[in-house]
Design a protein around this motif. Structure first.
Motif, PDB file in Angstrom:
ATOM      1  N   CYS A 163       0.836  -1.210   0.000  1.00  0.00           N
ATOM      2  CA  CYS A 163       0.000   0.000   0.000  1.00  0.00           C
ATOM      3  C   CYS A 163       0.867   1.255   0.000  1.00  0.00           C
ATOM      4  O   CYS A 163       1.880   1.317   0.709  1.00  0.00           O
ATOM      5  N   TYR A 209       0.427   4.083   1.375  1.00  0.00           N
ATOM      6  CA  TYR A 209       0.546   4.815   2.645  1.00  0.00           C
ATOM      7  C   TYR A 209       1.170   3.983   3.760  1.00  0.00           C
ATOM      8  O   TYR A 209       1.248   4.422   4.903  1.00  0.00           O
ATOM      9  N   CYS A 210       1.621   2.765   3.445  1.00  0.00           N
ATOM     10  CA  CYS A 210       2.091   1.876   4.511  1.00  0.00           C
ATOM     11  C   CYS A 210       3.307   2.464   5.233  1.00  0.00           C
ATOM     12  O   CYS A 210       4.336   2.716   4.621  1.00  0.00           O
ATOM     13  N   ASP A 211       3.158   2.678   6.529  1.00  0.00           N
ATOM     14  CA  ASP A 211       4.297   3.173   7.310  1.00  0.00           C
ATOM     15  C   ASP A 211       4.662   2.166   8.397  1.00  0.00           C
ATOM     16  O   ASP A 211       5.294   2.476   9.389  1.00  0.00           O
ATOM     17  N   THR A 257      -4.644   3.188  -1.674  1.00  0.00           N
ATOM     18  CA  THR A 257      -3.440   2.357  -1.517  1.00  0.00           C
ATOM     19  C   THR A 257      -2.608   2.236  -2.793  1.00  0.00           C
ATOM     20  O   THR A 257      -1.432   1.896  -2.737  1.00  0.00           O
ATOM     21  N   ASP A 299      -9.341   8.413   1.561  1.00  0.00           N
ATOM     22  CA  ASP A 299      -8.985   9.826   1.412  1.00  0.00           C
ATOM     23  C   ASP A 299      -9.961  10.468   0.436  1.00  0.00           C
ATOM     24  O   ASP A 299     -10.979   9.860   0.084  1.00  0.00           O
ATOM     25  N   LYS A 330      -7.471   8.874   6.153  1.00  0.00           N
ATOM     26  CA  LYS A 330      -6.000   8.790   6.081  1.00  0.00           C
ATOM     27  C   LYS A 330      -5.408  10.038   6.737  1.00  0.00           C
ATOM     28  O   LYS A 330      -5.873  11.149   6.489  1.00  0.00           O
TER      29      LYS A 330
END
Ligand code: SF4
Length: 224
Positions: free
Chosen positions: A43, A45-47, A132, A161, A188
């Motif tokens: 994805c 936005y994967c942090d 994503t 989002d 998000k």
């Protein structure tokens, strides 16, 4: 599986820690988190740190012993995608009794089928292409939800989002309706300028009343 084989069952674990659940239906509750390495998605936005390089290979027995030192009654299996290690999870659930909470991206239904009887809560994310960059997998999400619904508690979480589409909203509602389950909408973070998450909430609510809007609270509270 024999006792000898099961003791050889290993998984890469990134971290084990106690913290307050910051998302979803059980927000605010103390849980012990077990973070597995590896994921089948990527994805945008994967942090989350779920790298093999930073993980430790552990046997079921080692993890069960570690969990005995922790205090929370609820053990949250998270990642990465924990179901990539479904055989390990199955063994863990027989060796260490707890209230198991599975955080999953809702794409590996066959693997879920193998462990569902040991899982108390399934928190299933529907990963939207608009947020994503991964393609939508609504058919697979639907199959997954049908199995997840056998758990004592099952709910759907959706990170979104301003790019969320009408088609995505329709499909998510259809899956939730088919399984009569709660949707948790999670905007998000940080919020984009001019984005009003309540407008998206209302679009869901007009068609399906079992929906809540809950941001990631651990980001406000400065907890992990
Ligand atoms: S499913 Fe979760 S862990 Fe996997 S890439 Fe997406 S956000 Fe990261």
């Amino acid at each position: 599986m024999s006792e000898k084989n099961s003791l050889n069952n290993k998984a890469h674990i990134v971290e084990i820690f106690n913290s307050i659940q910051g998302e979803g239906l059980f927000v605010g509750e103390m849980q012990t988190f077990v973070r597995f390495s590896g994921c089948n998605l990527n994805c945008a936005y994967c942090d989350t740190n779920h790298n093999k390089e930073t993980s430790k290979e552990m046997t079921v027995k080692e993890l069960a012993n570690k969990l005995k030192e922790k205090t929370a009654k609820i053990v949250s299996l998270t990642g990465g995608e924990p179901l990539l290690n479904y055989q390990f999870i199955k063994e863990l659930c027989t060796k260490y009794k707890a209230n198991y909470y599975l955080e999953t991206n809702g794409t590996l239904s066959e693997k879920l089928q193998n462990v569902i009887e040991s899982i108390d809560t399934v928190a299933m994310d529907i990963k939207l292409e608009s947020a994503t960059g991964e393609k939508n997998r609504f058919e697979e999400n639907q199959k997954f939800a049908q199995i997840a619904n056998k758990a004592k508690t099952f709910f759907i979480k959706i990170v979104f989002d301003k790019n969320i589409t009408e088609d995505e909203i329709e499909n998510c509602i259809k899956i939730a309706k088919n399984n009569k389950t709660q949707i948790i909408l999670q905007p998000k973070m940080p919020l984009e300028q001019g984005f009003e998450p309540d407008v998206v909430f209302n679009k869901f609510y007009e068609k399906y009343e079992f929906v809540r809007l809950i941001p990631q609270t651990h980001k406000f509270l400065n907890i992990r």
